[in-house]
Enzyme design. Structure first.
Site, mmCIF file in Angstrom:
data_model
loop_
_atom_site.group_PDB
_atom_site.id
_atom_site.type_symbol
_atom_site.label_atom_id
_atom_site.label_comp_id
_atom_site.label_asym_id
_atom_site.label_seq_id
_atom_site.Cartn_x
_atom_site.Cartn_y
_atom_site.Cartn_z
ATOM 1 N N TYR A 21 0.826 -1.286 0.001
ATOM 2 C CA TYR A 21 -0.060 0.224 -0.015
ATOM 3 C C TYR A 21 0.773 1.287 -0.043
ATOM 4 O O TYR A 21 0.395 2.305 0.577
ATOM 5 C CB TYR A 21 -1.145 0.028 1.060
ATOM 6 C CG TYR A 21 -2.194 -1.261 0.642
ATOM 7 C CD1 TYR A 21 -3.134 -0.678 0.036
ATOM 8 C CD2 TYR A 21 -2.181 -2.349 1.178
ATOM 9 C CE1 TYR A 21 -4.271 -1.632 -0.372
ATOM 10 C CE2 TYR A 21 -2.961 -3.209 0.939
ATOM 11 C CZ TYR A 21 -4.211 -2.979 0.283
ATOM 12 O OH TYR A 21 -4.980 -3.651 -0.166
ATOM 13 N N GLU B 49 -2.435 -7.471 -3.822
ATOM 14 C CA GLU B 49 -3.178 -6.120 -3.448
ATOM 15 C C GLU B 49 -2.328 -4.791 -3.597
ATOM 16 O O GLU B 49 -1.155 -4.810 -3.238
ATOM 17 C CB GLU B 49 -3.436 -6.373 -2.008
ATOM 18 C CG GLU B 49 -4.546 -7.484 -1.542
ATOM 19 C CD GLU B 49 -5.085 -7.464 -0.216
ATOM 20 O OE1 GLU B 49 -4.930 -6.166 0.267
ATOM 21 O OE2 GLU B 49 -5.433 -8.355 0.245
HETATM 22 C C1 GCB Z 1 -5.166 -5.765 3.315
HETATM 23 C C2 GCB Z 1 -5.885 -6.998 3.466
HETATM 24 C C3 GCB Z 1 -7.248 -6.715 2.882
HETATM 25 C C4 GCB Z 1 -7.691 -5.047 3.264
HETATM 26 C C5 GCB Z 1 -6.884 -4.290 2.701
HETATM 27 C C6 GCB Z 1 -7.219 -2.767 2.919
HETATM 28 O O1 GCB Z 1 -3.949 -5.903 3.390
HETATM 29 O O2 GCB Z 1 -5.468 -8.077 2.923
HETATM 30 O O3 GCB Z 1 -8.293 -7.548 3.410
HETATM 31 O O4 GCB Z 1 -9.060 -5.088 3.211
HETATM 32 O O5 GCB Z 1 -5.770 -4.520 3.194
HETATM 33 O O6 GCB Z 1 -7.995 -2.159 2.094
HETATM 34 O O7 GCB Z 1 -6.646 -2.197 3.989
#
Ligand code: GCB
Length: 595
Positions: A465, A501
């Site tokens: 992220y 992700e």
């Molecule tokens: C993550 C998780 C996921 C969350 C996402 C978030 O790392 O795997 O389940 O929804 O981040 O949006 O924070």
């Protein structure tokens, strides 16, 4: 575990529709023993939480009861009668009139009971199913129930999606012959232009087994007698990404020359292999494009809905996606069957999400307890996790769309005890299925220097992220940090990496010319930034955006009526990023490669 079906020897009654519904109360200690005293009705399949406008139901912690009358078809005399529950989140208990016939922990996988001795063909019985939504240290996913000072019980958990519960998938009454096909395992290979289908049939009771393989036109292309063997298919049509060609394996069991059972299993002939930095399907490098998804829709919660299934997969096709991950739990079997038929590639994940107590400290400054500890995710939890993996493989092993098992999402793999916890589980997975690669999904707080388990896996999936939770609004710093970390993974582990992700929360309708988090432009710019880096790191063999659509979560100051990282809204309207993703992915072939 074979899915029930109709065949020459089997019949099936679908028990979906309205059921009587009630919360558990101390006043009715044995709700299965009589008609439920309630005015509430709940549809199956659906989660129950959002159906009613009563917080006592939505936030209920513990058992609820579903009940209906079921008539056994009169023609079923002499057959075994089976009740099959596709999903009861998270614990299910099934009663036929006053008798408990099955109990199962693990909300996203099916279970069944042979109720023959308790029912009479042509007559009705009360079918009662209790469903318990409680999560503990030992369940997948884990959670804990907190008692508030006013006596209310609240379910806490460490994962970022709402704890929907109930009978979210179908319930069936099935007939099955006493001597029957109990299980089938198919693995496939390719020998030049010949397809090789190895099969193993297990029967309940002694029977002679024959199998025949039919092509999509119904023509028999190979057949054999015996409970195990190898079928060779000349000029095979492979199951491929984007072209889910399926054969039918017709399995028959005979006793003294008489057909006693017939079962048809769709089979896709394809190979999967990890070699060096590549993920190969049918020997060709595959690049995953697509999403982490959720089973999540308005009102139904996690209730399976075939309309949303079709629409979601159509939108995936529109945007040029070739794959998805069943984040963060096994999805309905109908989803995998659809993926099989349409050539959509699936990373199949367990419900082991939130094995990471470090994520709960947050702004409160609370010191997080150790995750892998006797009073945390302990030996009993690992045993349950192992059983969950075995059940997942047993259910999904024959789906050609499933190319890899993901045994956990974002565990605390940097913490002490992680290796001792995971090494045996990787062994369990490989023993259950020696043919598919195994992965886990790495969390941002466990990068290479502190990570303890990545070397156990064939492929490393990473959720990152940058530009959202860190370097918020600063995509230049985010880009540098992301690239440097990914190159480190590549150098140390020298195996394929998938970005499973990446993304940022986005409110449709917020626009900005600046790098303004929550705006539609920022979501697009953040994804573009990741794509530039993916294209510079050779070990990256896939990108799955978080998330396909907005979804509901528990309440929190980081959430605005749920998680808004969807590329589509919860009702499946595209945000701006959908168009930029479409431009990138549609330029690729079905293997995700640029021709
Ligand atoms: C993550 C998780 C996921 C969350 C996402 C978030 O790392 O795997 O389940 O929804 O981040 O949006 O924070």
């Amino acid at each position: 575990m074979l899915k029930p079906q109709t065949s020459a020897t089997r019949e099936l009654v679908n028990l979906d529709g309205m059921w009587r519904f009630a919360l558990d109360t101390a006043e009715v200690p044995e709700p299965w023993s009589a008609p439920l005293t309630t005015t509430l009705e709940a549809p199956v399949p659906s989660s129950y939480n959002d159906l009613f406008v009563d917080p006592a139901i939505r936030d209920h912690v513990g058992w609820v009861w579903y009940q209906r009358d079921v008539r056994v078809p009169r023609g079923w005399t002499g057959e075994r009668v089976i009740v099959r529950v596709d999903s009861a989140t998270h614990e299910g208990a099934v009663y036929v009139d006053g008798t408990e016939v099955a109990r199962h922990v693990g909300g996203y996988l099916p279970f069944e009971a042979d109720v023959t001795d308790l029912v009479t063909p042509g007559e009705t019985f009360h079918l009662t199913i209790g469903v318990n939504n409680v999560l503990t240290n030992e369940t997948q996913p884990p959670g804990r129930v907190e008692e508030l000072s006013d006596g209310r019980r609240v379910q806490r958990y460490y994962h970022d999606f709402y704890n929907y519960a109930g009978l979210a998938r179908s319930v069936w009454l099935a007939s099955r012959p006493a001597v029957h096909v109990a299980d089938i395992t198919v693995t496939t290979g390719v020998d030049e232009s010949t397809g090789v289908v190895s099969y193993l049939v297990e029967t309940a009771g002694d029977a002679d087994v024959t199998v025949s393989l039919r092509d999509a036109d119904g023509l028999v292309v190979a057949q054999q007698a015996g409970a195990d063997g190898e079928l060779r298919v000349a000029d095979v049509t492979l199951w491929q990404p984007g072209a889910g060609y399926l054969y039918d394996l017709d399995v028959e069991a005979h006793v003294d020359g008489v057909l006693v059972d017939a079962y048809r299993l769709p089979v896709g002939v394809r190979t999967v292999e990890v070699r060096g930095l590549e993920f190969l399907i049918n020997g060709e490098p595959f690049y995953f494009t697509g999403f982490g998804k959720h089973e999540d829709t308005p009102v139904r919660g996690k209730g399976h809905d075939p309309s949303y299934l079709v629409h979601d997969m159509e939108l995936m096709g529109w945007i040029g996606a070739n794959s998805f991950r069943t984040s963060h739990y096994p999805y309905a079997e109908e989803v995998l069957e659809y993926a099989d038929r349409h050539g959509i590639v699936v990373i199949d994940e367990t419900a082991a999400v939130g094995l990471n107590f470090g994520l709960i400290g947050g702004l409160t400054g609370q010191k997080a307890p150790a995750t892998f500890a006797p009073d945390g995710v302990n030996d009993a939890a690992r045993e349950r996790h192992a059983e969950h993996i075995r059940e997942l493989v047993a259910r999904d092993k024959n789906h050609p769309s499933v190319v890899m098992w993901s045994i956990a999402n974002e565990p605390a793999s940097q913490e002490e005890g992680a290796r001792e916890y995971f090494a045996p589980l990787v062994d369990v997975t490989r023993a259950a299925d020696p043919t598919r690669p195994v992965t886990y999904v790495n969390v941002m707080m466990a990068p290479p220097p502190v990570e303890r388990i990545a070397d156990l896996f064939d492929v490393i999936c990473v959720n990152r992220y940058y530009g959202w939770y860190v370097n918020t609004g600063d995509l230049a710093s985010a880009e540098a940090a992301l690239e440097s970390e990914l190159l480190q993974w590549q150098d140390i582990y020298a195996r394929p990496l998938i970005m499973t992700e990446y993304g940022g929360d986005t409110m449709p309708g917020i626009h900005s010319v600046w790098d303004q988090p929550w705006s539609e432009e920022y979501q697009s710019a953040l994804l573009d930034m990741f794509h530039r880096v993916h294209d510079r790191v050779p070990a990256i063999v896939g990108e799955q955006v978080w998330n396909f659509a907005d979804f509901q979560t528990s309440v929190g100051i980081f959430r605005v009526d749920g998680n808004k990282k969807g590329v589509f809204t919860r009702d499946r309207r595209p945000k701006a990023a959908a168009h930029s993703l479409r431009a990138r992915w549609s330029a690729r072939n079905q293997n995700g490669q640029i021709d």
